[in-house]
Scaffold this active site. Structure first.
Site, PDB file in Angstrom:
ATOM      1  CG  MET A   1      -8.158   1.440   4.843  1.00 60.28           C
ATOM      2  SD  MET A   1      -6.912   1.956   3.639  1.00 60.28           S
ATOM      3  CE  MET A   1      -7.762   1.518   2.136  1.00 60.28           C
TER       4      MET A   1
ATOM      5  NE  ARG B   1      -2.968   2.902   0.264  1.00 59.83           N
ATOM      6  CZ  ARG B   1      -3.512   1.766  -0.196  1.00 59.83           C
ATOM      7  NH1 ARG B   1      -3.992   0.895   0.676  1.00 59.83           N
ATOM      8  NH2 ARG B   1      -3.532   1.487  -1.463  1.00 59.83           N
TER       9      ARG B   1
ATOM     10  CB  ILE C   1      -1.659   4.044   6.489  1.00 64.44           C
ATOM     11  CG1 ILE C   1      -2.489   2.897   5.936  1.00 64.44           C
ATOM     12  CG2 ILE C   1      -1.345   5.099   5.436  1.00 64.44           C
ATOM     13  CD1 ILE C   1      -3.944   3.282   5.637  1.00 64.44           C
ATOM     14  CG  ASP C   2      -2.141  -1.153   7.744  1.00 58.58           C
ATOM     15  OD1 ASP C   2      -2.958  -0.252   7.474  1.00 58.58           O
ATOM     16  OD2 ASP C   2      -2.042  -2.208   7.083  1.00 58.58           O
TER      17      ASP C   2
ATOM     18  N   GLY D   1       0.831  -1.216   0.000  1.00 55.88           N
ATOM     19  CA  GLY D   1       0.000   0.000   0.000  1.00 55.88           C
ATOM     20  C   GLY D   1       0.859   1.257   0.000  1.00 55.88           C
TER      21      GLY D   1
HETATM   22  O1  F6P Z   1      -1.671  -1.991   4.173  1.00 56.10           O
HETATM   23  C1  F6P Z   1      -2.197  -0.734   3.977  1.00 56.10           C
HETATM   24  C2  F6P Z   1      -3.667  -0.807   3.634  1.00 56.10           C
HETATM   25  O2  F6P Z   1      -4.123   0.504   3.375  1.00 56.10           O
HETATM   26  C3  F6P Z   1      -4.553  -1.505   4.659  1.00 56.10           C
HETATM   27  O3  F6P Z   1      -4.892  -0.676   5.735  1.00 56.10           O
HETATM   28  C4  F6P Z   1      -5.709  -1.925   3.825  1.00 56.10           C
HETATM   29  O4  F6P Z   1      -6.347  -3.059   4.366  1.00 56.10           O
HETATM   30  C5  F6P Z   1      -5.068  -2.270   2.511  1.00 56.10           C
HETATM   31  O5  F6P Z   1      -3.867  -1.560   2.452  1.00 56.10           O
HETATM   32  C6  F6P Z   1      -5.912  -1.937   1.319  1.00 56.10           C
HETATM   33  O6  F6P Z   1      -5.221  -2.273   0.172  1.00 56.10           O
HETATM   34  P1  F6P Z   1      -5.707  -1.974  -1.295  1.00 56.10           P
HETATM   35  O7  F6P Z   1      -5.591  -0.507  -1.520  1.00 56.10           O
HETATM   36  O8  F6P Z   1      -4.773  -2.759  -2.150  1.00 56.10           O
HETATM   37  O9  F6P Z   1      -7.108  -2.443  -1.357  1.00 56.10           O
END
Ligand code: F6P
Length: 288
Positions: free
Chosen positions: A163, A246, A120-121, A10
């Protein structure tokens, strides 16, 4: 010295600033993989200048593009990536836990590799902080502040889905900052009766309710339909904060962290360590 930078998993607010800082230092000797480890496998490697790092230095997202790449876990994919990585004196990887594993494997196979915590997690083993977390929490808080006046006008309840994949840190920090009426940051906190009681009480008192729900526990629609069976007359609305977290411009805190990480990366490139793990401890970015 030829340096390669890769963003993996991400994207996170602040990644662009790190890439710009590296570009400032290495100029034409900085190269970037387009789309994470996928680009490494497929040889999609270009001079970083192609991605205009200066233009994006304060923006969210990641100008060199990112990807999730299960192919890099396979021996075939890894071997191809390794061959390309070996063309560089140092490889810098920005990402989360999965990316850290990929970084380590490259180092074990002879590539000088530097990993920097960027997701971000904020769930990276061995690091107190990871780039983008502050911005992600701030984006959720802003969403709550901007949505709730309208909820108040109708005494509604609003479920904000945030998220965090499997990690409760974003949800907990947001709930604390906005003074949420209820928080469901883990499966264990799914207590519909308790939450319904709060919603009913607030509604009776002619006021709204804020509920913070971490993603990947229960779909928000299901969560709301369960609550509706236990509440009387309360209108409950969903708000999925999602990728706003994000896509939001990096906060001042994350720009500062990005600058700290960049300094650690530069130090690690100069050192003779084969694998360097940059991590945060007590507000500083250090190298292991
Ligand atoms: O790992 C970062 C993150 O934003 C998580 O919080 C979320 O579950 C995931 O990525 C979402 O990913 P994508 O944008 O690929 O759906």
């Amino acid at each position: 010295m030829k340096v390669l930078v890769i963003a993996s998993g991400g994207d996170t607010p602040g990644m662009n600033r790190v890439i710009f800082n590296l570009y400032k230092k290495f100029k034409d000797n900085l190269f970037a993989c387009k789309r994470g480890f996928s680009g490494l496998i497929d040889g999609e490697i270009y001079p970083a200048s192609v991605f205009e790092p200066k233009k994006y230095k304060n923006a969210a997202g990641v100008c060199i593009k990112s990807a999730r790449c299960p192919r890099f876990i396979t021996d075939e994919g890894f071997k191809k990536g390794l061959k390309n990585a070996k063309k560089f004196d140092a490889v810098v990887i920005l990402g989360g836990n999965g990316s850290a594993k990929g970084a380590k494997r490259l180092a074990e196979n002879g590539v000088k590799t530097i990993f920097a915590p960027a997701t971000i997690d904020n769930d990276i083993e061995g690091s107190e902080y990871s780039l983008g977390f502050h911005t992600a929490v701030k984006a959720c808080c802003d969403a709550v502040y901007n949505v709730m006046p309208s909820m108040n006008a109708f005494d509604r309840a609003c479920v904000f889905q945030v998220m965090g994949r499997r990690c409760d840190k974003i949800a907990k920090n947001v709930a604390n900052a906005v003074g949420a009426d209820a928080l469901v940051a883990s499966e264990e906190e799914l207590n519909f009766q308790k939450i319904a009681k709060i919603l009913n009480k607030n509604f009776k008192q002619e006021t709204s309710s804020i509920i913070i729900l971490r993603e990947n526990i229960l779909p928000v629609e299901k969560f709301i339909s369960n609550l509706k069976t236990m509440t009387k007359g309360v209108e409950i609305k969903p708000f999925i904060v999602g990728h706003l977290q994000r896509g939001t411009k990096p906060s001042k805190v994350d720009i500062k962290k990005a600058n700290q990480i960049s300094k650690s990366i530069l130090k690690a490139i100069k050192s003779n360590q084969k694998f360097a793990f940059t991590y945060f401890e007590e507000g500083c970015c250090k190298i292991k």
